[in-house]
Design a protein around this motif. Sequence first.
Motif, short mmCIF file in Angstrom:
data_model
loop_
_atom_site.label_atom_id
_atom_site.label_comp_id
_atom_site.label_asym_id
_atom_site.label_seq_id
_atom_site.Cartn_x
_atom_site.Cartn_y
_atom_site.Cartn_z
N LEU A 1 90.52 53.07 61.02
CA LEU A 1 90.16 53.80 59.81
C LEU A 1 91.10 53.47 58.66
O LEU A 1 92.29 53.22 58.86
N GLU A 2 90.54 53.47 57.47
CA GLU A 2 91.35 53.47 56.25
C GLU A 2 90.99 54.78 55.55
O GLU A 2 89.82 55.04 55.29
N ILE A 3 91.98 55.59 55.30
CA ILE A 3 91.69 56.91 54.75
C ILE A 3 92.37 57.08 53.41
O ILE A 3 93.57 56.87 53.27
N MET B 1 96.95 58.51 48.52
CA MET B 1 97.68 57.92 49.63
C MET B 1 96.62 57.21 50.45
O MET B 1 95.65 57.83 50.86
N GLU B 2 96.78 55.92 50.66
CA GLU B 2 95.87 55.26 51.60
C GLU B 2 96.58 55.14 52.94
O GLU B 2 97.65 54.54 53.04
N LEU B 3 95.98 55.73 53.95
CA LEU B 3 96.52 55.61 55.30
C LEU B 3 95.74 54.52 56.01
O LEU B 3 94.52 54.65 56.19
N VAL B 4 96.40 53.45 56.37
CA VAL B 4 95.74 52.38 57.11
C VAL B 4 96.09 52.56 58.58
O VAL B 4 97.26 52.64 58.94
N MET B 5 95.08 52.67 59.40
CA MET B 5 95.33 52.91 60.81
C MET B 5 94.99 51.70 61.67
O MET B 5 94.14 50.89 61.30
#
Length: 486
Positions: free
Chosen positions: A27-29, A177-181
Amino acid sequence: RNKIALLVPLAVICRDSPQQLVGVVGLEIHAQIRSNTKLFSASAVRFSSPPNSLVSFFDASLPGTLPVLNKRCVEAAVMTGLALNCTINQKSLFDRKHYFYADLPAGYQITQQRRPIAVDGVLNYSLMGGKKKKNQVVRKSARITQIQLEQDSGKSLHDDLQSQTLIDLNRAGVGLMELVMEPDMSCGEEAAAAVRELQLILQALGTCEGNMSEGQLRVDANVSVHRPGQPFGVRAEVKNINSARNLARAIDYEIQRQIQVLESGGTVQNETRAYDSKTGIFFLCSRFMPDQAVVVQEIRDRLPELPHVTRDRLVHAYNILPEHSFTLVNEDGLVEYFEAVMKQTRMNARKVIGWVTNELLGQLKQQDGSVGQSPISPSALAELLELQETGQISSSGAKQVFQEMWRSPGKTARLIVQEKDLGLVSDTEQLHGICQRIVDSHPEEVNAIRKGNKKVLNKLMGLVQKETKGRADPVLVQAILQDKTS
Ligand SMILES: Nc1ncnc2c1ncn2[C@@H]1O[C@H](COP(=O)(O)OP(=O)(O)OP(=O)(O)O)[C@@H](O)[C@H]1O
Ligand SMILES: [Mg+2]
Ligand SMILES: [Mg+2]
């Protein structure tokens, strides 16, 4: 930009088996930072304001304007990174990501790619699963590659009647904030559970409001399929998903689609965006100002109670089941409600949980309301529970009182018990009379009890309760019946 996924409810089973193709999900959130002003300008951040009313020269990319980094946004990203077990980079850099689109006036987005603010984190989340299905908490985790600070874009408003597109720059430059998982998940249900947990964490921290339908939390799902042990397959990206449920559906649909494509001899296309050439570095040149310093340790000390800690605390403090701690934490305001009731009653926590999750949530769900809208306050409920706990009303009587309290807010439990005459009958003489009649009219049952079949006593107790409309003191009734059938 707006790839619309065709949503078909399909369930993908999260299970590894060597021959089968299985899903891989990363996911990219994008989480909009809760802050009064934008990431690099002093324009206000507000929703549903008139179009283009919150736009500074910088947001419109007029020449000669300079970015000023918003300390609050940096703190929010640091705090989020800490809560997600990340390493915080003491020095981080901004990059420019160039792409051309009408709602991006500069022609590039200021983001972080090579040295983001936080890296190497992990999001722990749980699913309800297990052999007997759905009654066991299964713990999972997904690694977080990085958290990057970046600007949001503006919004394009398409006017189909006049076939033109209007641009609203109110959102341009809002901090994200982009959270890259890492691709650590395998199906829609896992992704939905992870996003829900993240939502709770962000809300507990206050760094993002986390409302998916309002676009404050936006999830892109990268989906591929492979056979376990083999390299990952080509990924496709599913975007613009507005709820956790649709996320699960979209992912499971995409996994099934790719499996069908591969099994019929085709290949999965890597659907990438046209505009992601990652060139150029942007340096934030500003003099060091002590009051602008963000001290990681200070933020660590300020971290609030995170959802998994709340759940563990509830389980230990009240000796309730883990699945109940999930129910409490998942419903906004329910933990506070439950704990407020617990402070004011001697009733056992598991019984109180039953009241809160069955009666209270049941009523709220029927009316699509939130805990804050409950017409019965925690202390009003506690008063009712005390009446039951001290034997002044039966549990079925208490449920009737609850319904009445719901209908007529403000009326206390005590008043309703009086008005409706719902109090327990504990007049020994009266109960003796009723029990005697029941015993006399049921000789076969009495015989069975005398022969040692004690279960039949319950039947007689039920008959007494029927006669008293559930109001007879059960302890007294049992004693009297035992006496009369011995
Ligand atoms: N084979 C794969 N299957 C599923 N997901 C994958 C796979 N390979 C990578 N991913 C996921 O794809 C995402 C890549 O995100 P990243 O931001 O690095 O690049 P991007 O998608 O090219 O950029 P953009 O931010 O423009 O979308 C990560 O979440 C990662 O876990
Ligand atoms: Mg992507
Ligand atoms: Mg990305």
